[in-house]
Design a protein around this motif. Structure first.
Motif, PDB file in Angstrom:
ATOM      1  N   THR A  75       0.816  -1.193   0.024  1.00 23.01           N
ATOM      2  CA  THR A  75      -0.002   0.039  -0.025  1.00 23.01           C
ATOM      3  C   THR A  75       0.816   1.308  -0.102  1.00 23.01           C
ATOM      4  OG1 THR A  75      -0.228  -0.207   2.402  1.00 23.01           O
ATOM      5  CG2 THR A  75      -1.937  -0.951   1.270  1.00 23.01           C
ATOM      6  N   LYS A  76       0.506   2.001  -0.792  1.00 26.88           N
ATOM      7  CA  LYS A  76       1.316   3.354  -0.828  1.00 26.88           C
ATOM      8  C   LYS A  76       0.793   4.342   0.191  1.00 26.88           C
ATOM      9  CE  LYS A  76       3.113   6.872  -3.944  1.00 26.88           C
ATOM     10  NZ  LYS A  76       3.282   7.248  -5.468  1.00 26.88           N
ATOM     11  N   PRO A  77       1.598   4.760   1.036  1.00 31.39           N
ATOM     12  CA  PRO A  77       1.088   5.450   2.478  1.00 31.39           C
ATOM     13  C   PRO A  77       0.678   6.642   1.943  1.00 31.39           C
ATOM     14  CG  PRO A  77       3.522   4.523   2.847  1.00 31.39           C
ATOM     15  CD  PRO A  77       2.805   4.270   1.426  1.00 31.39           C
ATOM     16  N   THR A  78      -0.368   7.020   2.706  1.00 28.81           N
ATOM     17  CA  THR A  78      -0.915   8.436   2.564  1.00 28.81           C
ATOM     18  C   THR A  78      -0.207   9.530   3.472  1.00 28.81           C
ATOM     19  OG1 THR A  78      -2.475   8.159   4.132  1.00 28.81           O
ATOM     20  CG2 THR A  78      -3.087   7.868   1.625  1.00 28.81           C
ATOM     21  N   GLU A  79      -0.214  10.684   3.395  1.00 25.78           N
ATOM     22  CA  GLU A  79       0.344  11.476   4.348  1.00 25.78           C
ATOM     23  C   GLU A  79      -0.368  11.433   5.650  1.00 25.78           C
ATOM     24  OE1 GLU A  79       0.282  16.349   5.253  1.00 25.78           O
ATOM     25  OE2 GLU A  79       0.512  15.779   3.048  1.00 25.78           O
ATOM     26  N   GLU A  80      -1.569  10.958   5.781  1.00 27.11           N
ATOM     27  CA  GLU A  80      -2.372  10.642   6.950  1.00 27.11           C
ATOM     28  C   GLU A  80      -1.793   9.473   7.690  1.00 27.11           C
ATOM     29  OE1 GLU A  80      -6.418   9.002   7.414  1.00 27.11           O
ATOM     30  OE2 GLU A  80      -6.988  10.917   7.703  1.00 27.11           O
ATOM     31  N   ASP A  81      -1.502   8.312   6.879  1.00 21.28           N
ATOM     32  CA  ASP A  81      -0.546   7.253   7.336  1.00 21.28           C
ATOM     33  C   ASP A  81       0.741   7.444   8.044  1.00 21.28           C
ATOM     34  OD1 ASP A  81      -2.552   5.548   6.217  1.00 21.28           O
ATOM     35  OD2 ASP A  81      -1.339   5.092   4.658  1.00 21.28           O
ATOM     36  N   GLU A  82       1.288   8.419   7.339  1.00 25.76           N
ATOM     37  CA  GLU A  82       2.859   8.936   7.851  1.00 25.76           C
ATOM     38  C   GLU A  82       2.747   9.553   9.066  1.00 25.76           C
ATOM     39  OE1 GLU A  82       5.731  10.474   5.230  1.00 25.76           O
ATOM     40  OE2 GLU A  82       5.419   9.017   3.870  1.00 25.76           O
ATOM     41  N   ASN A 113      -5.716  -2.663   6.213  1.00 25.92           N
ATOM     42  CA  ASN A 113      -5.950  -1.759   5.017  1.00 25.92           C
ATOM     43  C   ASN A 113      -6.813  -0.458   5.395  1.00 25.92           C
ATOM     44  OD1 ASN A 113      -3.903  -1.805   3.122  1.00 25.92           O
ATOM     45  ND2 ASN A 113      -5.215  -3.297   1.896  1.00 25.92           N
TER      46      ASN A 113
END
Length: 168
Positions: A75-82, A113
């Motif tokens: 999964t390509k992390p979003t800014e929120e994930d980071e 996910n």
């Protein structure tokens, strides 16, 4: 029923055998493994779940990580994930881009996910139950969100885990 099976790449052989057996038994009882395809503990859990013909969600930080197959979840992390991962890391700004991806991967292992289906528990190994490394990141997050953690590096954790599973 999901659980997070993770730990150090340097997990001792006798603990790797224990992890394999735990994953095998949990697979036979309908549990879904969430792990990260790293050498050591992750692979012990993954191979045990596979041997037990169980369901798995194997999260990888980038395509091809550690020889991962297409069955692994990238999964390509979003800014929120980071931002969520950064909240729990004591030195986020000092991490390389690759290390940050590894830390974000721990978030998926705990919450899936969709971030809507948290793992029921974390079973892992860190040296002397110290909670260090990437596993420590997952432990800090789990503790914050009230997800039970069974660190097999801590004395008595294996019995606490057995008691927990028997009560489930």
């Amino acid at each position: 029923m999901n659980y997070c099976g993770i730990g150090s790449r340097n997990t001792p052989d006798e603990v790797l055998i224990q992890m394999h057996e735990v994953a095998f038994q949990l697979a036979k009882n309908g549990w879904t493994l969430r792990s990260g395809h790293a050498d050591g503990a992750d692979m012990a859990f993954e191979l045990g779940a596979k041997a037990g013909k169980g369901n798995m969600e194997i999260y990888i930080p980038w395509r091809g990580f550690n020889g991962a197959s297409d069955q692994c979840i990238w999964t390509k992390p979003t800014e929120e994930d980071e931002q969520l991962a950064a909240k729990f890391h004591p030195a986020w700004d000092k991490l390389s881009a690759a290390a940050k991806l590894l830390m974000v991967r721990n978030t998926y292992q705990l919450f899936g996910n969709d971030y809507q289906t948290p793992s029921e528990f974390v079973i892992c190994w860190t040296p002397n139950g110290s909670g260090q490394g990437g596993t420590g990141q997952a432990i800090r997050m789990a503790n914050h969100y009230g997800i039970p953690v069974f660190d097999l590096g801590k004395r008595g954790s294996d019995q606490r885990f057995v008691n927990y599973i028997n009560a489930a």
